[in-house]
Design a protein around this motif. Structure first.
Motif: not given
Length: 335
Positions: A1-10, A16-20
């Protein structure tokens, strides 16, 4: 199990997203909207992002119902994009990685779109049309790279639509491209515009200059309405994109087309692409505005794929790259 926090602002969206493990747990987003007739400038956009990013991180963690210690990796948009907004997001990402003692991954924005599109649509190995305010590319995967088969040689298709919306003083809420699309649905008369396809590449600046110059005269004379011109612009630029995508599909012997990027939510573009695919016996895939418009979850998803393939970004490399080509990234997570 991997939880990733993603920040986008280009660009003008901060997300801000969270994927599991391929599941979207949270994906809040805020948009910087300027008055009609105006674009968004880097400094003001970066200020908007700075004001919204911390509340968005808190909201994403709350929606995902996770604590910082449960996160496995911090992912941020490394590029391409506008310099000042990208820098602000990178600084926050580095700070979180240090505060929470997490590995960090700089994600290519374009690949974020592709990986999110592949995940949501369940497409296998599509020819990708990536269309947004800052990018226009026809892409296919081959030998650990997303290869660019064709692209704009000047401005992006989204920028072309946005700039014509400014000429017509259309609202930027929710986006100028969306309001062009709604106006185009009421258009009846087609105005012939320059159609510029050069092999696999397209050019939009000439036809934009032409319609910008002619629009006031055509509308004032009553010969064409603003809606007619929106309709004509969409039909012309989308036909150019469908043509180059079909040529790439023929070259790659591809049976799937995937549209990603902000312009990818346009229903007329999707309909034209679907018609082309049906004539070829192929399948067209697209997503809605939750995932085709810039968002944090797409950065988290691409970062998640990279992390599972044992890719992280060295601390000294956690800068931004405004001109970060799609084909510069080694795609080690695909066969």
């Amino acid at each position: 199990m991997v939880i990733a926090l993603g920040l986008e602002g280009s660009a003008n969206k901060i997300g801000v997203g969270v994927m599991k493990d391929g599941v979207v747990l949270a994906n809040p987003r805020r948009t910087y909207i300027t008055p009609p007739g105006e674009g968004f400038l880097p400094r003001e956009t970066a200020k908007h992002h700075r004001e919204n990013i911390i509340p968005l991180i808190k909201l994403a963690l709350k929606e995902a119902d996770i604590k910082p210690e449960e996160i496995d990796v911090i992912c941020y948009t490394k590029g391409p994009g506008m310099g000042a907004p990208l820098v602000g997001v990178a600084v926050v990402s580095r700070t979180l990685a240090q505060l929470w003692n997490k590995p960090i991954i700089g994600v290519n924005h374009c690949i974020g779109h592709i990986e999110m599109g592949r995940l949501i649509t369940k497409s296998n190995n599509p020819t990708v049309l990536y269309v947004s305010g800052g990018n226009t590319q026809v892409i296919a995967y081959s030998e650990r790279r997303y290869r660019i088969f064709g692209e704009t040689i000047d401005i992006a298709v989204g920028n072309c639509l946005d700039r014509f919306a400014r000429v017509l003083k259309l609202s930027n809420d929710p986006s100028p491209g969306y309001n062009i699309e709604q106006a185009a649905k009421k258009g009846k008369r087609f105005y012939q515009l320059p159609y510029v396809v050069k092999g696999m590449d397209v050019s939009f600046s000439g036809l934009l200059s032409h319609i910008e110059k002619q629009a006031p005269k055509l509308i004032d004379s009553g010969e064409y309405t603003a809606e007619d011109l929106c309709y004509s612009l969409q039909e012309t630029v989308f036909a150019m994109l469908v043509e180059t995508t079909e040529r790439a599909m023929a070259h790659c012997e591809s049976s799937e087309a995937l549209i990603v990027g902000g312009v990818g939510c346009n229903e007329r573009l999707q309909a034209m692409m679907k018609t082309m695919c049906e004539e070829r016996g192929a399948t067209m895939f697209a997503t809605d505005e939750r995932f085709c418009i810039d968002n944090g979850a797409m950065i988290a998803q691409a970062g998640y794929e990279m992390f599972r393939a044992n890719v992280t970004t060295r601390w000294e490399d956690t800068f931004i790259t405004q001109r970060y080509r799609t084909d510069e990234v080694e795609v080690v997570w695909r066969d």
